[in-house]
Motif scaffolding. Structure first.
Motif, PDB file in Angstrom:
ATOM      1  N   TYR A 135      47.751  30.466  54.068  1.00 34.53           N
ATOM      2  CA  TYR A 135      48.348  31.518  54.303  1.00 34.53           C
ATOM      3  C   TYR A 135      48.915  32.384  53.309  1.00 34.53           C
ATOM      4  N   PHE A 136      48.512  32.013  52.012  1.00 31.73           N
ATOM      5  CA  PHE A 136      48.867  32.759  50.923  1.00 31.73           C
ATOM      6  C   PHE A 136      47.620  33.891  50.399  1.00 31.73           C
ATOM      7  N   HIS A 137      47.881  35.123  50.440  1.00 32.51           N
ATOM      8  CA  HIS A 137      46.761  35.879  49.878  1.00 32.51           C
ATOM      9  C   HIS A 137      47.339  36.939  48.781  1.00 32.51           C
ATOM     10  N   PRO A 138      47.567  36.476  47.693  1.00 37.39           N
ATOM     11  CA  PRO A 138      48.110  37.303  46.583  1.00 37.39           C
ATOM     12  C   PRO A 138      47.259  38.715  46.381  1.00 37.39           C
TER      13      PRO A 138
ATOM     14  N   ASP B 194      51.673  37.944  41.555  1.00 35.11           N
ATOM     15  CA  ASP B 194      52.191  37.106  42.733  1.00 35.11           C
ATOM     16  C   ASP B 194      51.838  35.545  42.577  1.00 35.11           C
ATOM     17  N   VAL B 195      50.703  35.419  41.935  1.00 40.10           N
ATOM     18  CA  VAL B 195      50.337  33.821  41.660  1.00 40.10           C
ATOM     19  C   VAL B 195      51.060  33.355  40.583  1.00 40.10           C
ATOM     20  N   PHE B 196      51.297  33.933  39.617  1.00 37.47           N
ATOM     21  CA  PHE B 196      52.256  33.342  38.361  1.00 37.47           C
ATOM     22  C   PHE B 196      53.611  32.875  38.821  1.00 37.47           C
ATOM     23  N   VAL B 197      54.130  33.929  39.732  1.00 38.26           N
ATOM     24  CA  VAL B 197      55.635  33.501  40.265  1.00 38.26           C
ATOM     25  C   VAL B 197      55.664  32.498  41.036  1.00 38.26           C
ATOM     26  N   TRP B 198      54.770  32.149  41.974  1.00 42.86           N
ATOM     27  CA  TRP B 198      54.466  31.179  42.974  1.00 42.86           C
ATOM     28  C   TRP B 198      54.260  29.892  42.132  1.00 42.86           C
TER      29      TRP B 198
ATOM     30  N   ILE C 280      48.859  22.637  40.433  1.00 40.22           N
ATOM     31  CA  ILE C 280      49.211  23.999  40.599  1.00 40.22           C
ATOM     32  C   ILE C 280      48.343  24.841  39.632  1.00 40.22           C
ATOM     33  N   SER C 281      47.992  24.353  38.800  1.00 38.02           N
ATOM     34  CA  SER C 281      46.605  25.128  37.928  1.00 38.02           C
ATOM     35  C   SER C 281      45.543  25.431  38.704  1.00 38.02           C
ATOM     36  N   LEU C 282      45.310  24.868  39.711  1.00 42.02           N
ATOM     37  CA  LEU C 282      44.253  25.038  40.680  1.00 42.02           C
ATOM     38  C   LEU C 282      44.303  26.145  41.715  1.00 42.02           C
ATOM     39  N   ILE C 283      45.643  26.215  41.996  1.00 43.12           N
ATOM     40  CA  ILE C 283      46.016  27.308  42.999  1.00 43.12           C
ATOM     41  C   ILE C 283      45.351  28.611  42.954  1.00 43.12           C
ATOM     42  N   PRO C 284      44.973  29.340  42.033  1.00 47.29           N
ATOM     43  CA  PRO C 284      44.265  30.561  42.143  1.00 47.29           C
ATOM     44  C   PRO C 284      42.858  30.268  42.657  1.00 47.29           C
ATOM     45  N   ARG C 285      42.139  29.232  42.241  1.00 42.85           N
ATOM     46  CA  ARG C 285      41.008  28.878  42.837  1.00 42.85           C
ATOM     47  C   ARG C 285      40.665  28.516  44.207  1.00 42.85           C
ATOM     48  N   LEU C 286      41.871  28.230  44.970  1.00 40.42           N
ATOM     49  CA  LEU C 286      41.780  27.585  46.109  1.00 40.42           C
ATOM     50  C   LEU C 286      42.478  28.687  47.255  1.00 40.42           C
ATOM     51  N   VAL C 287      42.706  30.030  46.832  1.00 41.23           N
ATOM     52  CA  VAL C 287      43.312  30.801  47.725  1.00 41.23           C
ATOM     53  C   VAL C 287      42.247  32.165  47.641  1.00 41.23           C
ATOM     54  N   TYR C 288      42.300  32.827  48.844  1.00 38.37           N
ATOM     55  CA  TYR C 288      41.839  34.122  48.885  1.00 38.37           C
ATOM     56  C   TYR C 288      42.424  35.147  48.674  1.00 38.37           C
ATOM     57  N   ALA C 289      42.282  36.087  47.815  1.00 38.92           N
ATOM     58  CA  ALA C 289      43.285  37.246  47.381  1.00 38.92           C
ATOM     59  C   ALA C 289      43.087  38.214  48.559  1.00 38.92           C
TER      60      ALA C 289
ATOM     61  N   LEU D 110      42.386  40.855  42.012  1.00 38.83           N
ATOM     62  CA  LEU D 110      43.183  40.145  41.144  1.00 38.83           C
ATOM     63  C   LEU D 110      42.415  40.750  39.721  1.00 38.83           C
ATOM     64  N   GLU D 111      43.333  40.742  38.593  1.00 39.99           N
ATOM     65  CA  GLU D 111      42.672  41.410  37.370  1.00 39.99           C
ATOM     66  C   GLU D 111      42.101  40.183  36.352  1.00 39.99           C
ATOM     67  N   THR D 112      43.015  39.273  36.156  1.00 42.71           N
ATOM     68  CA  THR D 112      42.772  38.011  35.122  1.00 42.71           C
ATOM     69  C   THR D 112      42.216  36.863  35.866  1.00 42.71           C
ATOM     70  N   LEU D 113      42.763  36.609  36.933  1.00 40.48           N
ATOM     71  CA  LEU D 113      42.746  35.406  37.839  1.00 40.48           C
ATOM     72  C   LEU D 113      41.124  35.295  38.589  1.00 40.48           C
ATOM     73  N   LYS D 114      40.615  34.214  38.906  1.00 42.83           N
ATOM     74  CA  LYS D 114      39.471  34.082  39.582  1.00 42.83           C
ATOM     75  C   LYS D 114      40.135  33.311  40.878  1.00 42.83           C
ATOM     76  N   ASP D 115      39.796  34.048  42.207  1.00 48.47           N
ATOM     77  CA  ASP D 115      40.154  33.456  43.357  1.00 48.47           C
ATOM     78  C   ASP D 115      39.137  32.524  44.143  1.00 48.47           C
ATOM     79  N   ALA D 116      39.283  31.940  45.213  1.00 48.72           N
ATOM     80  CA  ALA D 116      38.104  31.260  45.780  1.00 48.72           C
ATOM     81  C   ALA D 116      36.789  32.026  46.115  1.00 48.72           C
ATOM     82  N   PHE D 117      37.113  33.369  46.378  1.00 48.21           N
ATOM     83  CA  PHE D 117      35.771  34.410  46.455  1.00 48.21           C
ATOM     84  C   PHE D 117      35.082  34.314  45.359  1.00 48.21           C
TER      85      PHE D 117
END
Length: 553
Positions: free
Chosen positions: A284-287, A292-296, A447-456, A462-469
């Motif tokens: 449900y989360f699409h930063p 947005d990711v860091f805060v979550w 929790i560290s895996l969260i960016p890789r598991l969500v679709y922005a 996103l600027e520095t993070l790599k999402d699932a895409f």
């Protein structure tokens, strides 16, 4: 005293240095050039072949899944792929360019215009809004962030991925420098229209039409489609119909000869086939930005988790192999377990807020098989910082090797299904034995895996993070780039066994052969005449489609 000149030699020649004629200089240069070329040819045809046959320190890299890589025009393939490899040194995108096919609208946009026909029971029109994210979720209960949360359908990856591709920083109109070629065909939406009440000709029509269109394109000839990839937000079994019988489930997209050359990214792949790859179900989360990711993530670290374990799901009384009944029974009888029962009709499982609230209050989240190996719930729970507990390796470990650590003990707990089925294990006892510090380390890994598991959010980046895409696209690029290098170097994969595809996905860097594995009993199942698993395919897919009205992911 002057020396006398030698007899027969004029004195003037004795006093001067010898002078070469122009002809002698030309002869000398020609001899030197000939010697150089003879030396070069000797080194190329004699020394190199000997060294290549005797070297044993660096084994050739396998072309997993592509034993017949050279096509009818190997020289053309070699030259075009050599051009690509050379471009890696000078291109600012460093070999990350993607070429996107401009498909006729019947393969994508027309489906969205006719969104009411995409599901027999669900009006998908609201779920394809906001670039495929669906309608925004209100943070009434304070469970979500105030922005970035949507009622995303678990089968909406087709649209989300295609829209994210529009924001990809290395798109190109020049296919000759493309690292890979994206095919924006909404394969999941296509088959969803025809799963019930349509004959196999209708179910197969768009897939056959797509392949016919692709193979006529010049981009296809470069690697016979092996650099092409597409995405489908459904499980692989929807695209693997085993026969021509009308009663059989799904279409035959992944069995079409040309489609076998392409890579298909699905939310659940086949352990026994090489042309599909698992990518995360959408959460449900699409930063929209990194913050947005860091805060979550920080919020998930600070939460108080009062439940040792929890489970959201429905029993499967019609499936004698299912362990859900025993899991529900253990949840009910435990004072530290939380249960959210899901079934047809009104249920808290229809509320994303209720589901996420339970996951956020739990240390461990139980993730048994659903109607097939995988569940969306696994990704929803990890998004909440809850450590997943799996009961079959096919539920995550052999599926999402691009996105999850191969060392599954870092982020999850594994309890074999048979231990639950035979009542040999108490889930509460097993989980309570894990030291508190280890639980903390595992939760931090999740929790560290969260960016890789969500679709922005596809409308931003996103600027520095790599999402699932990002992770998926890079994995495809790496796969195709290695394949190009193998073509150039003449490496083949003669010993590849497609039935062991799940094993190859788990190999460490440098490993080439897939031998015996601890999970062989989970995947060594009887095969039918076509070499396909007779278990968990058509019937599981059919049940999954029936049960998608249950929001138990």
């Amino acid at each position: 005293m002057r020396r006398r000149p030698l007899p027969g030699i004029p004195s003037n020649q004795m006093e001067k240095s010898p002078i070469k004629t122009p002809n002698s200089r030309i002869f000398f240069l020609a001899s030197l050039s000939a010697f150089f070329w003879l030396l070069l040819l000797y080194f190329h045809f004699i020394i190199l072949p000997q060294s290549s046959t005797t070297t044993t320190t660096t084994p050739p890299r396998k072309n997993f899944g592509f034993p017949d890589i050279i096509n009818k025009n190997p020289i053309q393939i070699h030259q075009k792929n050599l051009t690509f490899i050379t471009s890696l040194e000078t291109d600012q995108c460093k070999g990350r360019y993607i070429y996107v096919h401009d498909l006729p609208s019947r393969f994508n946009q027309d489906m969205l215009r006719d969104c009411k026909s995409l599901s027999l029971w669900t009006n998908m029109c609201k779920f394809v809004t906001n670039a495929g994210l669906g309608p925004p979720l209100e943070n009434v209960d304070g469970v979500f962030s105030d922005t970035g949360w949507y009622a995303t359908n678990q089968f909406a990856v087709d649209v989300i991925f295609a829209n994210r591709m529009k924001q990809y920083e290395c798109l190109t109109n020049d296919s000759s420098i493309a690292a890979a070629v994206f095919v924006p065909f909404y394969a999941g939406f296509d088959i969803a229209r025809y799963l019930w009440g349509y004959n196999i000709s209708m179910r197969d029509a768009a897939s056959i039409d797509l392949v016919d269109w692709l193979v006529k394109r010049p981009e296809w000839d470069v690697m016979n489609g092996r650099d092409h990839f597409l995405v489908a937000g459904r499980i692989t079994w929807d695209f693997r119909r085993l026969s021509k019988e009308e009663k059989d489930w799904g279409n035959k997209l992944l069995f079409l000869p040309a489609a076998k050359n392409m890579s298909m990214l699905v939310v659940e792949s086949s352990p026994w086939n090489a042309n599909d790859f698992g990518i995360p179900y959408p959460t449900y989360f699409h930063p929209a930005k990194d913050e947005d990711v860091f805060v979550w993530q920080e919020r998930m670290r600070r939460l108080e988790r009062k439940w040792l374990f929890s489970f959201a799901g429905a029993p499967r009384p019609d499936n004698p192999k299912s362990i859900r009944g025993q899991i529900i029974e253990q949840c009910r009888s435990s004072k530290v377990g939380k249960l959210l029962e899901c079934d047809f009709g009104e249920s808290k499982c229809h509320s994303p807020s209720s589901i996420m609230q339970m996951f956020q209050g739990s240390l461990f989240c139980l993730q048994p098989q659903g109607d097939s190996y995988t569940r969306r719930s696994a990704f929803d729970s990890m998004l909440a910082g809850c450590i997943p507990v799996f009961f079959h390796p096919g539920s995550a470990y052999t599926q999402y090797t691009w996105h999850l650590p191969k060392d599954y003990t870092k982020y999850s707990v594994f309890i074999p299904e048979d231990d639950i089925r035979k009542r040999n294990v108490s889930i509460e006892e097993r989980l309570s034995q894990i030291p508190e510090e280890q639980v903390r380390i595992m939760r931090e890994e999740v929790i560290s895996l969260i960016p890789r598991l969500v679709y922005a959010d596809p409308r931003s980046k996103l600027e520095t993070l790599k999402d699932a895409f990002d992770v998926s696209v890079q994995a495809v690029i790496d796969k195709v780039t290695n394949l190009r290098k193998d073509i150039i170097e003449g490496r083949t994969d003669e010993n590849f066994i497609e039935e062991n595809s799940w094993k190859y996905a788990l190999l460490d860097e440098g490993q080439r052969e897939a031998g015996p594995h601890e999970w062989d009993p989970f995947f060594s199942k009887p095969k039918d005449g076509n070499g396909e698993s007779s278990d968990s395919s058509a019937e599981a897919a059919k049940n999954s489609w029936k049960n998608e009205q249950r929001t138990e992911s």
